[in-house]
Motif scaffolding. Sequence first.
Motif, PDB file in Angstrom:
ATOM      1  N   ILE A 124      85.918  99.322  51.899  1.00  0.00           N
ATOM      2  CA  ILE A 124      87.148  99.101  52.674  1.00  0.00           C
ATOM      3  C   ILE A 124      88.248 100.057  52.212  1.00  0.00           C
ATOM      4  CG2 ILE A 124      88.973  97.440  53.197  1.00  0.00           C
ATOM      5  CD1 ILE A 124      86.839  95.234  52.980  1.00  0.00           C
ATOM      6  N   VAL A 125      88.410 100.175  50.887  1.00  0.00           N
ATOM      7  CA  VAL A 125      89.441 101.066  50.348  1.00  0.00           C
ATOM      8  C   VAL A 125      89.162 102.509  50.744  1.00  0.00           C
ATOM      9  CG1 VAL A 125      90.458 101.987  48.228  1.00  0.00           C
ATOM     10  CG2 VAL A 125      89.994  99.534  48.430  1.00  0.00           C
ATOM     11  N   LEU A 126      87.889 102.940  50.639  1.00  0.00           N
ATOM     12  CA  LEU A 126      87.520 104.307  50.999  1.00  0.00           C
ATOM     13  C   LEU A 126      87.764 104.570  52.481  1.00  0.00           C
ATOM     14  CD1 LEU A 126      86.327 106.914  49.887  1.00  0.00           C
ATOM     15  CD2 LEU A 126      84.048 106.052  50.430  1.00  0.00           C
ATOM     16  N   PHE A 127      87.480 103.566  53.304  1.00  0.00           N
ATOM     17  CA  PHE A 127      87.740 103.707  54.744  1.00  0.00           C
ATOM     18  C   PHE A 127      89.229 103.892  55.003  1.00  0.00           C
ATOM     19  CE2 PHE A 127      89.040 101.626  58.708  1.00  0.00           C
ATOM     20  CZ  PHE A 127      88.329 102.389  59.627  1.00  0.00           C
ATOM     21  N   LEU A 128      90.055 103.081  54.338  1.00  0.00           N
ATOM     22  CA  LEU A 128      91.496 103.173  54.538  1.00  0.00           C
ATOM     23  C   LEU A 128      92.043 104.511  54.045  1.00  0.00           C
ATOM     24  CD1 LEU A 128      92.557  99.553  53.482  1.00  0.00           C
ATOM     25  CD2 LEU A 128      92.346 100.478  55.803  1.00  0.00           C
ATOM     26  N   ILE A 129      91.526 105.000  52.917  1.00  0.00           N
ATOM     27  CA  ILE A 129      91.977 106.295  52.390  1.00  0.00           C
ATOM     28  C   ILE A 129      91.594 107.416  53.345  1.00  0.00           C
ATOM     29  CG2 ILE A 129      91.559 108.000  50.574  1.00  0.00           C
ATOM     30  CD1 ILE A 129      91.439 105.725  48.579  1.00  0.00           C
ATOM     31  N   THR A 130      90.344 107.400  53.819  1.00  0.00           N
ATOM     32  CA  THR A 130      89.896 108.440  54.758  1.00  0.00           C
ATOM     33  C   THR A 130      90.704 108.392  56.040  1.00  0.00           C
ATOM     34  OG1 THR A 130      87.660 108.226  53.848  1.00  0.00           O
ATOM     35  CG2 THR A 130      87.895 109.411  55.928  1.00  0.00           C
ATOM     36  N   LYS A 131      90.988 107.181  56.505  1.00  0.00           N
ATOM     37  CA  LYS A 131      91.807 107.023  57.717  1.00  0.00           C
ATOM     38  C   LYS A 131      93.201 107.586  57.494  1.00  0.00           C
ATOM     39  CE  LYS A 131      91.999 104.862  61.841  1.00  0.00           C
ATOM     40  NZ  LYS A 131      91.051 105.070  62.943  1.00  0.00           N
ATOM     41  N   ALA A 132      93.764 107.329  56.325  1.00  0.00           N
ATOM     42  CA  ALA A 132      95.115 107.797  56.035  1.00  0.00           C
ATOM     43  C   ALA A 132      95.170 109.313  55.873  1.00  0.00           C
ATOM     44  CB  ALA A 132      95.639 107.118  54.769  1.00  0.00           C
ATOM     45  N   LEU A 133      94.086 109.909  55.358  1.00  0.00           N
ATOM     46  CA  LEU A 133      94.065 111.362  55.177  1.00  0.00           C
ATOM     47  C   LEU A 133      93.976 112.101  56.507  1.00  0.00           C
ATOM     48  CD1 LEU A 133      91.794 111.737  52.022  1.00  0.00           C
ATOM     49  CD2 LEU A 133      94.271 112.040  52.174  1.00  0.00           C
ATOM     50  N   GLY A 134      93.557 111.401  57.564  1.00  0.00           N
ATOM     51  CA  GLY A 134      93.561 112.004  58.897  1.00  0.00           C
ATOM     52  C   GLY A 134      92.223 112.588  59.308  1.00  0.00           C
ATOM     53  N   LYS A 135      92.165 112.980  60.584  1.00  0.00           N
ATOM     54  CA  LYS A 135      90.918 113.495  61.159  1.00  0.00           C
ATOM     55  C   LYS A 135      90.502 114.831  60.550  1.00  0.00           C
ATOM     56  CE  LYS A 135      91.753 111.209  65.576  1.00  0.00           C
ATOM     57  NZ  LYS A 135      91.999 111.379  67.022  1.00  0.00           N
ATOM     58  N   LYS A 136      91.469 115.561  60.009  1.00  0.00           N
ATOM     59  CA  LYS A 136      91.155 116.858  59.419  1.00  0.00           C
ATOM     60  C   LYS A 136      90.119 116.716  58.319  1.00  0.00           C
ATOM     61  CE  LYS A 136      93.414 120.787  57.169  1.00  0.00           C
ATOM     62  NZ  LYS A 136      94.672 121.311  56.623  1.00  0.00           N
ATOM     63  N   GLN A 137      90.161 115.589  57.591  1.00  0.00           N
ATOM     64  CA  GLN A 137      89.233 115.366  56.499  1.00  0.00           C
ATOM     65  C   GLN A 137      87.804 115.229  57.010  1.00  0.00           C
ATOM     66  OE1 GLN A 137      90.512 115.434  53.482  1.00  0.00           O
ATOM     67  NE2 GLN A 137      88.659 115.104  52.317  1.00  0.00           N
ATOM     68  N   MET A 138      87.634 114.856  58.276  1.00  0.00           N
ATOM     69  CA  MET A 138      86.310 114.658  58.851  1.00  0.00           C
ATOM     70  C   MET A 138      85.774 115.929  59.487  1.00  0.00           C
ATOM     71  SD  MET A 138      85.941 111.571  58.019  1.00  0.00           S
ATOM     72  CE  MET A 138      84.379 111.306  58.846  1.00  0.00           C
ATOM     73  N   ASN A 190      86.017  99.150  34.503  1.00  0.00           N
ATOM     74  CA  ASN A 190      87.040  98.257  35.043  1.00  0.00           C
ATOM     75  C   ASN A 190      87.350  98.697  36.481  1.00  0.00           C
ATOM     76  OD1 ASN A 190      89.359  96.773  35.686  1.00  0.00           O
ATOM     77  ND2 ASN A 190      90.080  96.803  33.556  1.00  0.00           N
ATOM     78  N   ALA A 191      87.129  97.806  37.443  1.00  0.00           N
ATOM     79  CA  ALA A 191      87.332  98.155  38.851  1.00  0.00           C
ATOM     80  C   ALA A 191      88.780  98.539  39.134  1.00  0.00           C
ATOM     81  CB  ALA A 191      86.907  96.998  39.757  1.00  0.00           C
ATOM     82  N   VAL A 192      89.705  97.943  38.355  1.00  0.00           N
ATOM     83  CA  VAL A 192      91.125  98.259  38.566  1.00  0.00           C
ATOM     84  C   VAL A 192      91.378  99.736  38.305  1.00  0.00           C
ATOM     85  CG1 VAL A 192      93.478  97.799  37.778  1.00  0.00           C
ATOM     86  CG2 VAL A 192      91.835  95.922  38.002  1.00  0.00           C
ATOM     87  N   TYR A 193      90.705 100.288  37.269  1.00  0.00           N
ATOM     88  CA  TYR A 193      90.855 101.706  36.978  1.00  0.00           C
ATOM     89  C   TYR A 193      90.321 102.558  38.125  1.00  0.00           C
ATOM     90  CZ  TYR A 193      91.843 100.266  32.158  1.00  0.00           C
ATOM     91  OH  TYR A 193      92.397  99.696  31.039  1.00  0.00           O
ATOM     92  N   GLY A 194      89.281 102.073  38.784  1.00  0.00           N
ATOM     93  CA  GLY A 194      88.742 102.784  39.933  1.00  0.00           C
ATOM     94  C   GLY A 194      89.744 102.850  41.071  1.00  0.00           C
ATOM     95  N   PHE A 195      90.387 101.702  41.348  1.00  0.00           N
ATOM     96  CA  PHE A 195      91.399 101.691  42.408  1.00  0.00           C
ATOM     97  C   PHE A 195      92.591 102.584  42.041  1.00  0.00           C
ATOM     98  CE2 PHE A 195      89.612  97.275  43.139  1.00  0.00           C
ATOM     99  CZ  PHE A 195      88.855  97.677  44.229  1.00  0.00           C
ATOM    100  N   LEU A 196      92.931 102.583  40.752  1.00  0.00           N
ATOM    101  CA  LEU A 196      94.038 103.425  40.298  1.00  0.00           C
ATOM    102  C   LEU A 196      93.689 104.905  40.469  1.00  0.00           C
ATOM    103  CD1 LEU A 196      96.809 103.693  38.948  1.00  0.00           C
ATOM    104  CD2 LEU A 196      95.647 103.583  36.716  1.00  0.00           C
ATOM    105  N   ALA A 197      92.452 105.268  40.113  1.00  0.00           N
ATOM    106  CA  ALA A 197      92.024 106.661  40.260  1.00  0.00           C
ATOM    107  C   ALA A 197      92.032 107.079  41.722  1.00  0.00           C
ATOM    108  CB  ALA A 197      90.626 106.837  39.665  1.00  0.00           C
ATOM    109  N   LEU A 198      91.583 106.198  42.613  1.00  0.00           N
ATOM    110  CA  LEU A 198      91.597 106.508  44.044  1.00  0.00           C
ATOM    111  C   LEU A 198      93.028 106.686  44.544  1.00  0.00           C
ATOM    112  CD1 LEU A 198      88.842 104.131  45.493  1.00  0.00           C
ATOM    113  CD2 LEU A 198      88.721 106.603  45.242  1.00  0.00           C
ATOM    114  N   ALA A 199      93.926 105.819  44.075  1.00  0.00           N
ATOM    115  CA  ALA A 199      95.318 105.912  44.513  1.00  0.00           C
ATOM    116  C   ALA A 199      95.940 107.223  44.043  1.00  0.00           C
ATOM    117  CB  ALA A 199      96.115 104.725  43.974  1.00  0.00           C
ATOM    118  N   VAL A 200      95.670 107.602  42.780  1.00  0.00           N
ATOM    119  CA  VAL A 200      96.217 108.849  42.249  1.00  0.00           C
ATOM    120  C   VAL A 200      95.676 110.043  43.026  1.00  0.00           C
ATOM    121  CG1 VAL A 200      96.245 110.379  40.235  1.00  0.00           C
ATOM    122  CG2 VAL A 200      96.634 107.924  39.934  1.00  0.00           C
TER     123      VAL A 200
END
Length: 285
Positions: free
Chosen positions: A16-30, A58-68
């Motif tokens: 879900i998080v990866l989908f939201l990030i890809t969506k936010a990055l825009g169609k150019k990423q695809m 720690n999954a929290v660190y994963g979410f933090l890395a994705l956010a960064v």
Amino acid sequence: MPGWLEIVIRSVVFLIVLFLITKALGKKQMAQLDIFQYITGIVIGSIVAIHVTDLATNAVYGFLALAVWFLITVGIEYAALKSKRFRNIIQGKGTVFIQNGKIMEDNLKKERYTTDNLLEKLRDNHVFNATDVEFAILEPTGNLNILPKKEHQPITPKIIGARVAPEKEPQTVIMDGHALLEPLANASLNTNWLETELEKMNVSIENVFLGQVDSDGQLTVDLYDDKLTVPEPTEKPLLLASMKKCQADLELFALGTDNRDSKQLYQKNSKRMQEAIDKITPYLQ
């Protein structure tokens, strides 16, 4: 919590998080990736894979890395929009392979392209003779775009001086047996018109897999039952035939009357109708 259940939960959440990030990055990423987008895809995929399969992390660190990484990507792309020089550094520049019909051997070496690589890319563009190319450039995404020489470019109506009717994108008005109201409105049509057109074809909307309206307002359909045949649209031929019949009737009236004024009137309008037919024929054929 059992390990298998934690993996399932992490997989769903990170998906879900990866989908939201890809969506936010825009169609150019695809689309075709440039250098930075390629790196972004690898890094984000690695972060997700590690934190989904390794329960010791720690999954929290994963979410933090994705956010960064998301913020870094957005920031770099924003800076690239503002600065051409920065964009050239991050995304790279195109490399000219053929210019004025001449192959640039030094540029091929710079990009580590062999002659076979170049010929393969030309064949991907339906060009089998390098001498047919006026200009070719290797884009930062790895695509080779070419401009054929003038004599090898396809003939267009503009080249031969022909007039063609303006054309808009077709509107899909029926899908899976259901009418689509928004495309109908975009085409300035309504459901009553659609029902009338389907009645002319002797087709029910439930049996229509796909229905489209072209820029001339003609409806074409594809049916679920492939054994059934649907007549081709006849509006254009009928209109042209009606105009020709009207012109022929005017000529006939001119020949059949003895009144001089009436004869001149019929002949004048017959000529005007013929002029209208000559002008509109390219649009109706």
